[in-house]
Design a protein around this motif. Sequence first.
Motif, PDB file in Angstrom:
ATOM      1  N   UNK A   1      -6.793 -42.347 -20.632  1.00  0.00           N
ATOM      2  CA  UNK A   1      -6.758 -42.637 -19.293  1.00  0.00           C
ATOM      3  C   UNK A   1      -5.628 -43.956 -19.167  1.00  0.00           C
ATOM      4  N   UNK A   2      -4.948 -43.861 -18.366  1.00  0.00           N
ATOM      5  CA  UNK A   2      -3.813 -44.847 -17.937  1.00  0.00           C
ATOM      6  C   UNK A   2      -3.690 -45.145 -16.509  1.00  0.00           C
ATOM      7  N   UNK A   3      -2.654 -46.113 -16.244  1.00  0.00           N
ATOM      8  CA  UNK A   3      -2.521 -46.407 -14.973  1.00  0.00           C
ATOM      9  C   UNK A   3      -3.666 -47.366 -13.971  1.00  0.00           C
ATOM     10  N   UNK A   4      -3.752 -48.479 -14.517  1.00  0.00           N
ATOM     11  CA  UNK A   4      -4.946 -49.074 -13.874  1.00  0.00           C
ATOM     12  C   UNK A   4      -4.500 -50.082 -12.677  1.00  0.00           C
ATOM     13  N   UNK A   5      -3.482 -49.431 -11.973  1.00  0.00           N
ATOM     14  CA  UNK A   5      -2.964 -50.124 -10.860  1.00  0.00           C
ATOM     15  C   UNK A   5      -3.759 -50.231  -9.789  1.00  0.00           C
ATOM     16  N   UNK A   6      -4.829 -49.339  -9.616  1.00  0.00           N
ATOM     17  CA  UNK A   6      -5.363 -49.378  -8.336  1.00  0.00           C
ATOM     18  C   UNK A   6      -6.997 -49.745  -8.956  1.00  0.00           C
ATOM     19  N   UNK A   7      -7.313 -50.014 -10.146  1.00  0.00           N
ATOM     20  CA  UNK A   7      -8.522 -50.304 -10.672  1.00  0.00           C
ATOM     21  C   UNK A   7      -9.189 -51.235  -9.956  1.00  0.00           C
ATOM     22  N   UNK A   8     -10.520 -51.183 -10.121  1.00  0.00           N
ATOM     23  CA  UNK A   8     -11.056 -52.618  -9.529  1.00  0.00           C
ATOM     24  C   UNK A   8     -12.392 -52.982 -10.432  1.00  0.00           C
ATOM     25  N   UNK A   9     -12.665 -54.008 -10.390  1.00  0.00           N
ATOM     26  CA  UNK A   9     -13.905 -54.553 -11.162  1.00  0.00           C
ATOM     27  C   UNK A   9     -15.145 -54.114 -10.290  1.00  0.00           C
ATOM     28  N   UNK A  10     -16.010 -53.765 -10.838  1.00  0.00           N
ATOM     29  CA  UNK A  10     -17.351 -53.512  -9.841  1.00  0.00           C
ATOM     30  C   UNK A  10     -18.116 -54.637  -9.669  1.00  0.00           C
ATOM     31  N   UNK A  11     -18.504 -55.002  -8.492  1.00  0.00           N
ATOM     32  CA  UNK A  11     -19.383 -56.360  -8.205  1.00  0.00           C
ATOM     33  C   UNK A  11     -20.525 -55.549  -7.800  1.00  0.00           C
ATOM     34  N   UNK A  12     -21.617 -56.595  -7.939  1.00  0.00           N
ATOM     35  CA  UNK A  12     -22.977 -56.310  -7.970  1.00  0.00           C
ATOM     36  C   UNK A  12     -23.365 -55.738  -6.668  1.00  0.00           C
ATOM     37  N   UNK A  13     -23.187 -56.603  -5.626  1.00  0.00           N
ATOM     38  CA  UNK A  13     -23.436 -56.233  -4.380  1.00  0.00           C
ATOM     39  C   UNK A  13     -23.096 -55.120  -3.847  1.00  0.00           C
ATOM     40  N   UNK A  14     -21.760 -54.719  -4.143  1.00  0.00           N
ATOM     41  CA  UNK A  14     -21.088 -53.416  -3.755  1.00  0.00           C
ATOM     42  C   UNK A  14     -21.909 -52.165  -4.156  1.00  0.00           C
ATOM     43  N   UNK A  15     -22.264 -52.453  -5.427  1.00  0.00           N
ATOM     44  CA  UNK A  15     -23.053 -51.259  -6.065  1.00  0.00           C
ATOM     45  C   UNK A  15     -24.358 -50.976  -5.602  1.00  0.00           C
TER      46      UNK A  15
ATOM     47  N   UNK B   1     -13.317 -56.460  -3.618  1.00  0.00           N
ATOM     48  CA  UNK B   1     -13.725 -56.098  -4.983  1.00  0.00           C
ATOM     49  C   UNK B   1     -12.012 -56.051  -5.723  1.00  0.00           C
ATOM     50  N   UNK B   2     -11.282 -56.434  -5.090  1.00  0.00           N
ATOM     51  CA  UNK B   2     -10.069 -56.833  -5.728  1.00  0.00           C
ATOM     52  C   UNK B   2      -9.856 -57.866  -6.721  1.00  0.00           C
ATOM     53  N   UNK B   3      -9.228 -57.756  -7.505  1.00  0.00           N
ATOM     54  CA  UNK B   3      -9.078 -58.939  -8.283  1.00  0.00           C
ATOM     55  C   UNK B   3      -8.319 -60.250  -8.118  1.00  0.00           C
ATOM     56  N   UNK B   4      -8.642 -61.422  -8.732  1.00  0.00           N
ATOM     57  CA  UNK B   4      -8.449 -62.492  -8.280  1.00  0.00           C
ATOM     58  C   UNK B   4      -6.715 -62.635  -8.159  1.00  0.00           C
ATOM     59  N   UNK B   5      -5.979 -62.069  -8.888  1.00  0.00           N
ATOM     60  CA  UNK B   5      -4.446 -62.019  -8.776  1.00  0.00           C
ATOM     61  C   UNK B   5      -3.902 -61.666  -7.451  1.00  0.00           C
ATOM     62  N   UNK B   6      -4.790 -60.499  -6.957  1.00  0.00           N
ATOM     63  CA  UNK B   6      -4.356 -59.837  -5.968  1.00  0.00           C
ATOM     64  C   UNK B   6      -4.683 -60.827  -4.902  1.00  0.00           C
ATOM     65  N   UNK B   7      -5.753 -61.564  -4.775  1.00  0.00           N
ATOM     66  CA  UNK B   7      -6.031 -62.536  -3.651  1.00  0.00           C
ATOM     67  C   UNK B   7      -4.799 -63.646  -3.505  1.00  0.00           C
ATOM     68  N   UNK B   8      -4.364 -63.894  -4.725  1.00  0.00           N
ATOM     69  CA  UNK B   8      -3.156 -64.941  -4.832  1.00  0.00           C
ATOM     70  C   UNK B   8      -2.043 -64.476  -4.447  1.00  0.00           C
ATOM     71  N   UNK B   9      -1.969 -63.169  -4.276  1.00  0.00           N
ATOM     72  CA  UNK B   9      -0.616 -62.672  -3.722  1.00  0.00           C
ATOM     73  C   UNK B   9      -0.398 -62.907  -2.275  1.00  0.00           C
ATOM     74  N   UNK B  10       0.847 -63.361  -1.994  1.00  0.00           N
ATOM     75  CA  UNK B  10       1.268 -63.647  -0.647  1.00  0.00           C
ATOM     76  C   UNK B  10       1.510 -62.412   0.167  1.00  0.00           C
ATOM     77  N   UNK B  11       1.156 -62.241   1.169  1.00  0.00           N
ATOM     78  CA  UNK B  11       1.445 -61.355   2.383  1.00  0.00           C
ATOM     79  C   UNK B  11       2.653 -61.353   3.165  1.00  0.00           C
ATOM     80  N   UNK B  12       3.347 -60.352   3.265  1.00  0.00           N
ATOM     81  CA  UNK B  12       4.370 -60.330   4.201  1.00  0.00           C
ATOM     82  C   UNK B  12       3.800 -59.833   5.523  1.00  0.00           C
TER      83      UNK B  12
END
Length: 652
Positions: free
Chosen positions: A231-245, A272-283
């Motif tokens: 399996x490849x391409x984890x660009x859209x992958x997410x970590x599962x969070x407990x409350x979500x499940x 449910x995005x990763x921390x890195x996405x949170x840090x990304x600035x939004x245009x």
Amino acid sequence: MPSRFSPPEIAAETPPQHHRHFHKNFHLLLPLLAAAVTITLILLTVLTIFIYRKLSRNRTAPSESSSHCHCRRFSYSLLRRATSSFSPSNRLGHGGFGSVYKGTLPSSAQHLAVKVMNSTDSLQGEREFHNELSLSRALDSPHIVPLIGFSSDSRRRRFVLVYELMENRSVQDALLDRKCEELMGWSRRFSVIEDVAKGLEYLHHFCDPPVIHGDIKPSNILLDGEFKAKIGDFGLARLKTEDLVEGLEEGEVSRKKDVEDNGSILEETESVLTGFEEGASLTVADSHRSPESCVLRVLDSEASPALSPETGLEKGSVLSEGLFDKVSVESGRDLVSNKKGGSRRDWWWKQDPGIGSESGRVKDYVMEWIGNEIKKERPKNEWLASPSSVDNINDCKVSSSCVEQKKEKIRKKERDRKPREWWKEEFCEELTKKKKKKKKRGLSSSNNGELWWQRDEEMVERKKKKNSKGSIDWWLEGFSGEFKIGRRNSQDWASGDIPKSGGISSTPSMRGTVCYIAPEYGGGGLLSEKCDVYSFGVLVLVIISGRRPLQVTASPMSEFERANLISWARQLAHNGRLLELVDPSIHSLDKDQALLCITIALLCLQRSPSKRPTMKEIVEMLSGETEPPHLPFEFSPSPPSNFLFKSRKKAR
Ligand SMILES: Nc1ncnc2c1ncn2[C@@H]1O[C@H](COP(=O)(O)OP(=O)(O)OP(=O)(O)O)[C@@H](O)[C@H]1O
């Protein structure tokens, strides 16, 4: 005696000497001070530049820390050399957000797959880069494509991911495009299915925290030199969070409702995005949600290669693909505004600015196009009577000349009518009829705490009893959730830049890919492992049948019913003829195994996520550790009869 006075003379002469020294020192001190200040300033500047570069590098590649020690940082120039300046001849494929090139490291002769994220037009490429990089630390399995390294330069907006080269590229490429001989033997196809199942089992059950891939499809399943699938391409992958499940498993409607009520489906997904996405600035563009581009390919066995002026469709030759469309599924803002306007299942129809007007909707666009692809002309034996049919005029109680005039007028209208419109009109009629019927039955859009798939199941049951199908309804049925296409991003319309993929391309951002996306997620729902399970179900059908999930040919109507792979599988299940799904090119077929795989696929395609099996259960079924499953009720043949499998349960 006069010498006695000499000391005072000397004393009188001494101060000027000191003075001279002081003056001399003072003259030296100034340049020294100036030099010291200059050196300090230079040092400070160098230090500032160093710290700035260090900080910006950390922001670009936060994963370069110890947790990513297995991931090597490459210089861009090295990767450029390795791929012969990203030469087109080295291009392995092209996805929604960049191209993948074959490369060879000059020092070690190691082969690489170098994915250059296209991050100049949108932030999505950069986001996927960070997402993939951040998740790579958690992924270590023989069924996952290993990420070797990366290269990043935020100033020049260069983001590159480096993977192990998979010699046989993707399943999309090897099975559907190149039709590799190696994949024509049943055992290989079965082992690809097993490998993917194990890969997903690893992600869902052995990773801590579990990972949801979010975009399982043939172009993301890579095959190594021995056709082992990873399996490849984890660009859209997410970590599962407990409350979500928990929320999803318990069918906690209230939580979903809360999310909808405060209009933050987007936030919910972002959570449910990763921390890195949170840090990304939004245009500004991004705050409207980055585009989810989808390319839907449809076969047209007779059409000549050409680009349709209306749709921009590239029609392929026999068994080739026609590029349908690249469309942004939605913006977060749209999603929020949509929530009030009806069921989640309809969301994608409503992406057009002309909300409420039939003419401007994407639905019309899609339907129009499908109609066009299926039949270029209205059939002579019209299979649905048009209300404006000439015959209807006969009912008019008017004079014969008036009748003749009206008849002539309508004939003219029908003559002038664009051939492709008949299909759309008839579909809209069907839709209106359906809506009326629904109203009569008292099915309102409010769900009273009921989940849409529960309502769906009721409807399926009702349909089963009636055993009747509308001419178009049944065909689109299988795409209740998965056949969702939204409005194009205006930028995409303008640029005409339609990213190609190995087949059905990804919908970046928070969704998956048209046809593979689970219905509950497509409507802005919660992402769970069961979304992956659903996509796995579609993938299994694709691998077994050796065809795409949506494949419309310009052949007779009998072919039309096979166009939607999922609907067709459902039809065959109802009729107890599942083996007809199997690719006729397969040799050495193990019928039991094939039936088992199709049944598992149907289990995965159940509308209710909670009814779908877990990947662990699927691996056990495939390996014969547990009894083969019964066909899900919603697909069971009528009268019900289970397929008989030889028990593969291993003797323990
Ligand atoms: N590690 C690899 N080894 C060999 N080929 C690869 C590798 N990774 C990707 N490819 C090839 O490159 C193609 C494009 O991959 P990529 O992940 O960029 O796009 P995609 O999955 O087709 O579409 P999208 O990214 O839009 O979902 C794949 O279909 C595959 O053929």
